[in-house]
Design an enzyme around this catalytic site. Structure first.
Site, short mmCIF file in Angstrom:
data_model
loop_
_atom_site.label_atom_id
_atom_site.label_comp_id
_atom_site.label_asym_id
_atom_site.label_seq_id
_atom_site.Cartn_x
_atom_site.Cartn_y
_atom_site.Cartn_z
N MET A 169 0.85 -1.21 0.00
CA MET A 169 0.00 0.00 0.00
C MET A 169 0.88 1.24 0.00
O MET A 169 1.86 1.29 0.73
CB MET A 169 -0.87 0.01 1.26
CG MET A 169 -1.47 1.37 1.61
SD MET A 169 -2.16 1.44 3.29
CE MET A 169 -3.81 0.88 3.04
N ASN A 170 0.53 2.26 -0.82
CA ASN A 170 1.06 3.60 -0.55
C ASN A 170 -0.07 4.61 -0.43
O ASN A 170 -0.98 4.34 0.39
CB ASN A 170 2.24 3.99 -1.44
CG ASN A 170 2.07 3.97 -2.93
OD1 ASN A 170 1.99 2.92 -3.52
ND2 ASN A 170 2.04 5.12 -3.56
N ASP A 171 -0.07 5.69 -1.15
CA ASP A 171 -0.94 6.84 -0.85
C ASP A 171 -2.41 6.51 -0.60
O ASP A 171 -3.00 5.71 -1.33
CB ASP A 171 -0.98 7.81 -2.04
CG ASP A 171 0.35 8.10 -2.64
OD1 ASP A 171 1.37 7.67 -2.10
OD2 ASP A 171 0.37 8.77 -3.69
N GLN A 193 -3.34 3.36 -3.04
CA GLN A 193 -2.40 2.79 -4.02
C GLN A 193 -2.02 1.39 -3.53
O GLN A 193 -1.60 1.22 -2.38
CB GLN A 193 -1.16 3.67 -4.12
CG GLN A 193 -1.42 5.00 -4.80
CD GLN A 193 -1.60 4.83 -6.30
OE1 GLN A 193 -0.65 4.73 -7.05
NE2 GLN A 193 -2.85 4.81 -6.75
N TRP A 213 6.24 -2.10 -4.37
CA TRP A 213 5.50 -1.29 -5.33
C TRP A 213 5.52 -1.99 -6.68
O TRP A 213 6.53 -2.59 -7.06
CB TRP A 213 6.16 0.09 -5.41
CG TRP A 213 5.37 1.08 -6.19
CD1 TRP A 213 4.39 1.89 -5.71
CD2 TRP A 213 5.50 1.37 -7.59
NE1 TRP A 213 3.90 2.66 -6.72
CE2 TRP A 213 4.55 2.37 -7.88
CE3 TRP A 213 6.29 0.89 -8.62
CZ2 TRP A 213 4.39 2.91 -9.16
CZ3 TRP A 213 6.14 1.42 -9.90
CH2 TRP A 213 5.20 2.42 -10.15
N ARG A 218 0.34 14.29 -12.46
CA ARG A 218 -0.47 13.26 -11.79
C ARG A 218 -1.13 13.73 -10.50
O ARG A 218 -0.87 14.81 -10.01
CB ARG A 218 0.41 12.05 -11.48
CG ARG A 218 1.63 12.34 -10.64
CD ARG A 218 2.41 11.05 -10.39
NE ARG A 218 3.63 11.29 -9.65
CZ ARG A 218 4.83 11.52 -10.20
NH1 ARG A 218 4.96 11.54 -11.51
NH2 ARG A 218 5.88 11.74 -9.45
N GLU A 228 3.95 16.35 -5.74
CA GLU A 228 3.00 15.24 -5.83
C GLU A 228 1.78 15.52 -4.96
O GLU A 228 1.84 16.28 -3.99
CB GLU A 228 3.67 13.93 -5.36
CG GLU A 228 4.86 13.54 -6.23
CD GLU A 228 5.35 12.10 -5.93
OE1 GLU A 228 5.47 11.31 -6.88
OE2 GLU A 228 5.63 11.80 -4.76
N TRP A 253 9.07 6.57 1.16
CA TRP A 253 9.76 5.97 0.02
C TRP A 253 11.20 5.64 0.40
O TRP A 253 11.89 6.47 1.02
CB TRP A 253 9.74 6.91 -1.19
CG TRP A 253 8.36 7.05 -1.78
CD1 TRP A 253 7.56 8.15 -1.76
CD2 TRP A 253 7.62 6.03 -2.46
NE1 TRP A 253 6.37 7.88 -2.38
CE2 TRP A 253 6.38 6.59 -2.83
CE3 TRP A 253 7.88 4.69 -2.80
CZ2 TRP A 253 5.39 5.87 -3.51
CZ3 TRP A 253 6.90 3.97 -3.47
CH2 TRP A 253 5.68 4.55 -3.82
C1 FRU Z 1 3.18 9.55 -4.21
C2 FRU Z 1 3.13 8.90 -5.60
C3 FRU Z 1 2.16 9.65 -6.49
C4 FRU Z 1 1.78 8.60 -7.49
C5 FRU Z 1 1.77 7.34 -6.66
C6 FRU Z 1 2.21 6.12 -7.39
O1 FRU Z 1 3.63 8.69 -3.22
O2 FRU Z 1 4.44 8.88 -6.15
O3 FRU Z 1 2.66 10.81 -7.06
O4 FRU Z 1 0.54 8.85 -8.08
O5 FRU Z 1 2.63 7.57 -5.56
O6 FRU Z 1 2.00 4.96 -6.64
#
Ligand code: FRU
Length: 475
Positions: A36-38, A54, A62, A159, A213, A296
């Site tokens: 999982m991220n954002d 995410q 990732w 994005r 971002e 990250w």
């Molecule tokens: C931020 C990011 C966003 C992108 C996503 C990709 O952590 O880099 O800019 O949309 O993660 O997983």
């Protein structure tokens, strides 16, 4: 359900049974399995809070991004739902990147970034990021509506659309990289499908990052807050210590006008693990923010357990008279409180004293009497892995991790507030700690990886006085 989503579900069901749960959160949102991220698409719809995120269902790293999905009635108990989006169209073939959600009449609309390479994936010249739409009537299965904004000429990194309604139109901010300058671009629409460019809302001055971002733009206290996550800011003393930052500017804006900035960039959180925050409105009008509680390129020891990454607690944000964001735990989290245990401690003199045998899911409350404490260091310690303490010489509140076996050692800190009492609310979960300072003044959020969980209070080289202390056991 499409075949791609069915495959992801199958993989998750299999992997979920193989998790090692020692560090899996009890009351924070984490993926069922995998990465999982954002946080994405945070929204209230049809009686539920929805949180998308995410997600890579197939591994703990990732990979081609999907949108995971969960919902909650009370921001404290989350229920997982099927994967909402998978990279399966020509417009998002290499990933469904971050984005937002809005309620459009009876429909829930997701606006996200389609990530795709045309040619060699290692060359950014071949990268295209476009904004896409998907809609749903039931809030669970989504119909892809395809691309709604193409990559503007000259850009590749473009994005993380955040959409909101204002007056009779929809507005969208998108993060971008122009050369080596981070930007936020603004768009306007009446239907979510066709969008007009409204120019660059804000741009990085020198030193403020090559890419911005996850922008978010909202009103608090009659002012506009631009929250975003810049990449490429240099560490400076105690500031900007993480690989990437998250923070905000405040100013004035209304449709048709330029954004006039009124205050300098401030970091949102002062811990090791806070990124890509997104906000949403509760039905009673509170502005609430959740972030990704990881960073990250930082080691994530839970990867060996079959999962990776989690979200922070939801935080109610307000803006004070000095244009500073205040963050408090969403009030719903008080429903997690079970038994309260007061600790029989009022002064500590050059000593360490255990106060909780097993601190795993707890909200610890501490009121240090700063004026009556002269110890050089005083605070709490979770075994030898984590300390949260006042450094009296540096006049800072320090959050320290010490997990050499995972290469996670170091400190984050915040200047001691200018108050007689330092009041701390500290939320522990299996692999996280979130500190709320003086009812909203600052937060520090970090991942921790304890092997044992005795919690102690200590004071070294002098005395420390506690006005009040104890802990809620959380459900
Ligand atoms: C931020 C990011 C966003 C992108 C996503 C990709 O952590 O880099 O800019 O949309 O993660 O997983």
């Amino acid at each position: 359900m499409t075949l791609t989503i069915a495959n992801a579900e199958q993989a998750l069901i299999e992997k979920q049974h193989q998790l090692n749960l020692r560090w899996y959160p009890h009351y924070h949102l984490a993926p069922r399995a995998g990465w999982m991220n954002d946080p994405n698409g945070l929204v209230w719809f049809d009686g539920w809070y929805h949180a998308f995120y995410q997600h890579h269902p197939y591994s703990t790293s990732w990979g081609p991004m999907h949108w995971g999905h969960a919902r909650s009635r009370d921001l404290s108990h989350w229920e997982h739902l099927p994967t909402a989006l998978a990279p399966e169209g020509p417009e998002d073939k290499d990933g469904c990147f971050s984005g937002s959600a809005v309620v459009n009449g009876e429909e829930l609309a997701l606006i996200y970034t389609g990530h795709k390479f045309e040619g060699d994936h290692t060359n950014d010249d071949n990268l295209y990021q476009v904004q896409c739409l998907a809609t749903s009537e039931n809030g669970i299965t989504f119909a892809r509506q395809g691309q709604v904004i193409a990559t503007p000429a000259g850009l590749h990194h473009f994005r993380d659309p955040k959409v909101w309604r204002q007056g009779d139109a929809w507005y969208m901010v998108v993060g971008a990289r122009m050369g080596n300058t981070g930007q936020v671009r603004l768009y306007r629409s009446t239907c979510l499908r066709e969008w007009q460019e409204e120019g660059v809302l804000a741009e990085a001055p020198a030193g403020m990052g090559f890419m911005w971002e996850c922008p978010d733009f909202f009103t608090l206290n009659g002012k506009q807050v631009l929250m975003f996550s810049p990449q490429g800011m240099q560490a400076q003393g105690y500031k900007n210590r993480n690989l990437f930052q998250s923070g905000y500017l405040t100013g004035q804006w209304q449709p048709g006008d330029a954004f006039s900035q009124q205050s300098a960039f401030q970091e949102m959180d002062h811990g090791h693990d806070f990124y890509a925050p997104q906000s949403f409105l509760s039905p009673d009008g509170r502005r609430i923010v959740m972030g990704w509680m990881a960073m990250w390129e930082s080691p994530m020891p839970e990867q060996q357990d079959g999962w990776a990454g989690m979200l922070t607690l939801p935080r109610e944000v307000t803006l004070d008279a000095n244009n500073r964001l205040q963050m408090r735990p969403a009030r719903e989290l008080e429903n997690l409180r079970q038994s309260w245990l007061s600790w029989p401690v009022s002064t500590l003199s050059n000593t360490i004293m255990p106060v909780m045998e097993h601190c795993e899911t707890a909200e610890v409350m501490l009121q240090w009497d700063l004026a009556a404490s002269d110890a050089e260091q005083y605070g709490i310690a979770l075994e030898d892995g984590m300390r949260l303490y006042v450094d009296n010489q540096a006049q800072r509140l320090v959050l320290e991790r010490n997990y050499p076996q995972f290469s996670l050692c170091g400190q984050r800190s915040f200047p001691l507030p200018d108050t007689a009492i330092l009041s701390l609310r500290v939320f522990f979960d299996s692999s996280s700690v979130e500190v709320f300072v003086n009812d909203g003044e600052a937060t520090l959020s970090s991942r921790i990886y304890p092997h044992a969980r005795q919690l102690s209070v200590f004071a070294w080289s002098g005395n420390a006085a506690l006005k009040a202390c104890g802990a809620w056991h959380l459900e």
